[in-house]
Design an enzyme around this catalytic site. Structure first.
Site, PDB file in Angstrom:
ATOM      1  N   SER A  33       0.822  -1.196   0.000  1.00 10.46           N
ATOM      2  CA  SER A  33       0.000   0.000   0.000  1.00 10.46           C
ATOM      3  C   SER A  33       0.865   1.257   0.000  1.00 10.46           C
ATOM      4  O   SER A  33       1.795   1.389   0.797  1.00 10.46           O
ATOM      5  CB  SER A  33      -0.912  -0.006   1.242  1.00 10.46           C
ATOM      6  OG  SER A  33      -1.765   1.111   1.225  1.00 10.46           O
ATOM      7  N   CYS A 115      -3.488  -8.388   5.606  1.00  9.91           N
ATOM      8  CA  CYS A 115      -3.154  -7.038   6.080  1.00  9.91           C
ATOM      9  C   CYS A 115      -3.467  -6.910   7.569  1.00  9.91           C
ATOM     10  O   CYS A 115      -4.588  -7.196   8.003  1.00  9.91           O
ATOM     11  CB  CYS A 115      -3.920  -5.987   5.291  1.00  9.91           C
ATOM     12  SG  CYS A 115      -3.556  -4.298   5.826  1.00  9.91           S
TER      13      CYS A 115
END
Length: 336
Positions: A33, A115
């Site tokens: 990300s 995540c």
């Protein structure tokens, strides 16, 4: 002198088969990300043209509500093979998003189930799916039904040390139709601390028939070899090791294919790459690209005299010219 067992060398010489997709490299660039945008991926691909790349993870909810697809999904037609990684906990949203991702050119759809960030797990996505195996199964099944490309899963070994459930979870993902599993050898509670527990990747590889990709602590060619020798995995995925070092995937791939080590880039070559990265972000994103470049430039600044001071300065740049000037001064200083 690095060496590799004959058994492993034979495996690494074969293409990686992800369902119907054949990839001519067993080294993958992890989705990260705020990092693996079009500009970064182009740099990585220069040194490893056949590796599977991944976009930054994309919210299926965001895709559902937006009239225009987010720029995170933007793919250069020349950057194949590439996968789009999605996250959410709603099977219908995920199926819809997957169809749009395939329309954009994704060769595979990757579902993020690893995540550890609170804002993702609180909404039922990422590694929280390790605690919701039925939801995870439904996600995979619905996405597999919705698209005609392979669906893969990236996850962790468990929520914490008291909830390491990866063996049961991984088998459910395979049974639900996943074509590959990438396993980060840490729990959600670990985040990125401590050591990746590669022994769990080995256990998962022993019970699955689909490819298993090892992730976690792959910071060098040597680490990649050690990881594969220990785990028996089908390949490695590089993550934090590529921050400020887009050469890593290519270095590992080259060794896997030739048994030889490439010369590592000099400090000057790394700084020249940093300049190119800055230029690319500026041209692609404008002022926002400059702000994003700050962290990238600071990652490039290590391993040479004055690196710490330069790191501090580049983390505050306001213009592309300012970044160029600082990097050029550092290059000139190293040359002298």
């Amino acid at each position: 002198m690095l060496s590799i067992s004959s058994h492993l060398q034979e495996k690494l010489s074969q293409p990686l088969k992800i369902g119907s997709v054949e990839v001519k490299s067993r080294v993958l660039q992890s989705p990260l990300s705020g990092v693996t945008d079009l500009v970064f991926r182009r740099l990585v691909r220069r040194y490893s043209p056949n590796s599977m790349m991944y976009t930054e993870m994309v919210s299926a909810t965001e895709i559902h509500h937006l009239k225009q697809l987010p720029r995170l999904m933007e793919i250069d037609p020349n950057e194949q093979p590439i996968s789009i990684q999605l996250f959410d906990c709603r099977p219908d949203f995920m199926a819809e998003a997957a169809q749009k991702a395939v329309g954009e050119g994704a060769k595979t759809i990757d579902i993020n189930m690893g995540c550890p960030v609170n804002k993702i797990t609180k909404k039922g996505g990422g590694s929280s799916l390790l605690r919701q195996p039925k939801v995870a199964e439904k996600l995979v099944k619905e996405v597999v039904k919705a698209v005609n490309v392979p669906v893969t899963v990236k996850t962790r070994i468990g929520w914490d040390d008291n909830e390491i459930n990866i063996l049961e979870f991984a088998k459910k993902m395979e049974d639900s139709g996943a074509s590959m599993l990438t396993l980060h050898g840490r729990t959600r509670a670990q985040g990125y601390t401590g050591n990746a527990r590669w022994e769990w990747i080995k256990k998962v590889k022993e019970i699955l028939t689909i490819p298993v990709i090892a992730n976690g602590d792959i910071f060098s060619v040597e680490a990649a070899i050690n990881c594969l020798e220990i785990t028996g995995a089908d390949g490695v995925m590089c993550s934090r090791g590529t921050l400020g070092y887009p050469f890593l995937v290519g270095e590992i791939d080259y060794f896997f294919k030739t048994g030889k080590q490439q010369n590592q880039p000099t400090s000057i070559e790394r700084l020249e790459c940093a300049k190119e990265h800055l230029k690319g972000l500026w041209e692609y994103k404008g002022k926002r690209g400059i702000y994003q470049a700050r962290k990238h430039l600071s990652w490039y600044c290590k391993g040479f005299p004055g690196a710490s001071e330069l790191r501090d300065k580049v983390s505050r740049i306001e213009t592309v010219e300012e970044g160029y000037q600082l990097l050029d001064q550092a290059i000139e200083s190293i040359n002298n």
